[in-house]
Design a protein around this motif. Sequence first.
Motif, mmCIF file in Angstrom:
data_model
loop_
_atom_site.group_PDB
_atom_site.id
_atom_site.type_symbol
_atom_site.label_atom_id
_atom_site.label_comp_id
_atom_site.label_asym_id
_atom_site.label_seq_id
_atom_site.Cartn_x
_atom_site.Cartn_y
_atom_site.Cartn_z
ATOM 1 N N LEU A 150 0.840 -1.186 0.000
ATOM 2 C CA LEU A 150 0.000 0.000 0.000
ATOM 3 C C LEU A 150 0.879 1.242 0.000
ATOM 4 O O LEU A 150 1.820 1.347 0.801
ATOM 5 C CB LEU A 150 -0.898 0.008 1.244
ATOM 6 C CG LEU A 150 -1.838 1.198 1.424
ATOM 7 C CD1 LEU A 150 -2.872 1.269 0.304
ATOM 8 C CD2 LEU A 150 -2.534 1.127 2.793
ATOM 9 N N GLY A 151 0.585 2.185 -0.893
ATOM 10 C CA GLY A 151 1.292 3.454 -0.944
ATOM 11 C C GLY A 151 0.416 4.563 -0.391
ATOM 12 O O GLY A 151 -0.814 4.500 -0.465
ATOM 13 N N PHE A 152 1.071 5.590 0.139
ATOM 14 C CA PHE A 152 0.352 6.670 0.817
ATOM 15 C C PHE A 152 0.548 8.008 0.106
ATOM 16 O O PHE A 152 1.664 8.367 -0.274
ATOM 17 C CB PHE A 152 0.837 6.795 2.267
ATOM 18 C CG PHE A 152 0.557 5.589 3.103
ATOM 19 C CD1 PHE A 152 -0.628 5.476 3.814
ATOM 20 C CD2 PHE A 152 1.461 4.541 3.156
ATOM 21 C CE1 PHE A 152 -0.907 4.362 4.572
ATOM 22 C CE2 PHE A 152 1.198 3.417 3.918
ATOM 23 C CZ PHE A 152 0.011 3.323 4.625
ATOM 24 N N THR A 153 -0.549 8.737 -0.043
ATOM 25 C CA THR A 153 -0.540 10.125 -0.489
ATOM 26 C C THR A 153 -1.653 10.834 0.273
ATOM 27 O O THR A 153 -2.457 10.189 0.942
ATOM 28 C CB THR A 153 -0.787 10.269 -2.002
ATOM 29 O OG1 THR A 153 -2.167 9.975 -2.297
ATOM 30 C CG2 THR A 153 0.101 9.340 -2.823
ATOM 31 N N ILE A 154 -1.709 12.167 0.147
ATOM 32 C CA ILE A 154 -2.800 12.931 0.754
ATOM 33 C C ILE A 154 -3.209 14.058 -0.190
ATOM 34 O O ILE A 154 -2.393 14.903 -0.554
ATOM 35 C CB ILE A 154 -2.398 13.525 2.115
ATOM 36 C CG1 ILE A 154 -2.058 12.418 3.124
ATOM 37 C CG2 ILE A 154 -3.517 14.395 2.684
ATOM 38 C CD1 ILE A 154 -1.473 12.932 4.442
ATOM 39 N N CYS A 155 -4.443 14.048 -0.629
ATOM 40 C CA CYS A 155 -5.133 15.148 -1.311
ATOM 41 C C CYS A 155 -4.312 15.799 -2.432
ATOM 42 O O CYS A 155 -4.188 15.244 -3.504
ATOM 43 C CB CYS A 155 -5.611 16.170 -0.286
ATOM 44 S SG CYS A 155 -6.946 17.256 -0.875
ATOM 45 N N TYR A 156 -3.727 16.970 -2.168
ATOM 46 C CA TYR A 156 -3.039 17.750 -3.205
ATOM 47 C C TYR A 156 -1.879 16.989 -3.837
ATOM 48 O O TYR A 156 -1.468 17.295 -4.957
ATOM 49 C CB TYR A 156 -2.554 19.064 -2.601
ATOM 50 C CG TYR A 156 -2.105 20.125 -3.588
ATOM 51 C CD1 TYR A 156 -2.903 20.511 -4.662
ATOM 52 C CD2 TYR A 156 -0.883 20.772 -3.410
ATOM 53 C CE1 TYR A 156 -2.498 21.499 -5.536
ATOM 54 C CE2 TYR A 156 -0.470 21.762 -4.279
ATOM 55 C CZ TYR A 156 -1.279 22.125 -5.345
ATOM 56 O OH TYR A 156 -0.869 23.116 -6.222
ATOM 57 N N ASP A 157 -1.359 15.975 -3.136
ATOM 58 C CA ASP A 157 -0.340 15.098 -3.729
ATOM 59 C C ASP A 157 -0.810 14.517 -5.053
ATOM 60 O O ASP A 157 0.012 14.145 -5.908
ATOM 61 C CB ASP A 157 -0.022 13.937 -2.778
ATOM 62 C CG ASP A 157 0.832 14.324 -1.585
ATOM 63 O OD1 ASP A 157 1.593 15.300 -1.665
ATOM 64 O OD2 ASP A 157 0.733 13.620 -0.545
#
Length: 272
Positions: A150-157
């Motif tokens: 699983l990879g992680f990002t948040i919103c504006y990424d």
Amino acid sequence: MAKIALLQMTSGVDPQANFDVIADAMEQAQAGGAEVLFTPEMSLLLDRNRTRAAETLQSSDYSGFLPRLAKLATRGQTDLAIGSMPIALGDGKWVNRAHYFPADGRDPVTYDKIHMFDVELSTGETWRESATYEPGRAVQTLAGTPLGMLGFTICYDLRFPALFEALGTARCDAISVPAAFTVPTGQAHWHVMLRARAIEASAFVIAAAQFGTHEDGRETYGHSLVVDPWGEVLLDMGGDGAGIAFCDIDLDRIADVRQQLPSLANKRKIPN
């Protein structure tokens, strides 16, 4: 096959009220057989009033929510992916931090949002996240989840393909994109960008989103989505309300798509 749940929220300025919504969703996720519950960006606190938010972050109660969130995962035996929550660093700056709480009680894996939302929209909305938040410095992945890597990002990424290229190169099977998208940018770009990122990374994209009019006055787009590696939308929770929804993830689909269209294997370094 893995079953996941997404929580679409209208988070407010009271962490306890937001926690209660997450706890209720966790009970529903467990009852529905979900292996992971995904929540949106700023799940535990969404407050653009920085003075008021600072008082909340500095209160002794706020730090206590982390072990309480961990307990939700272990008690329900369902992994909990908190899309993000603000964390004070102690030097006057904050980070926008995602937490992944495994149901087996291991320490949470965290990711700090890398790209700051510094924009002036034609609607008159102005955002300067960098005035308060320190950007993250590292790409984060987690192996061994019910969804594989699983990879992680948040919103504006979402708007920065290089991050998703890195996650694709890491052979992520799924990528989390929790968000609190504005309505005008959501209407214009949300669906098309999430589908594009899923296709580019040949991975599932899971995007739990904030929805509606919030206590701090902002309005968010909703439309929590799950997109498969071919770019097909498997779940769209719409823009009409908050709540929880389930989605079955066929992990065999990843290998099938990568065999049909091996863009990750065919990638070449672009010459200068």
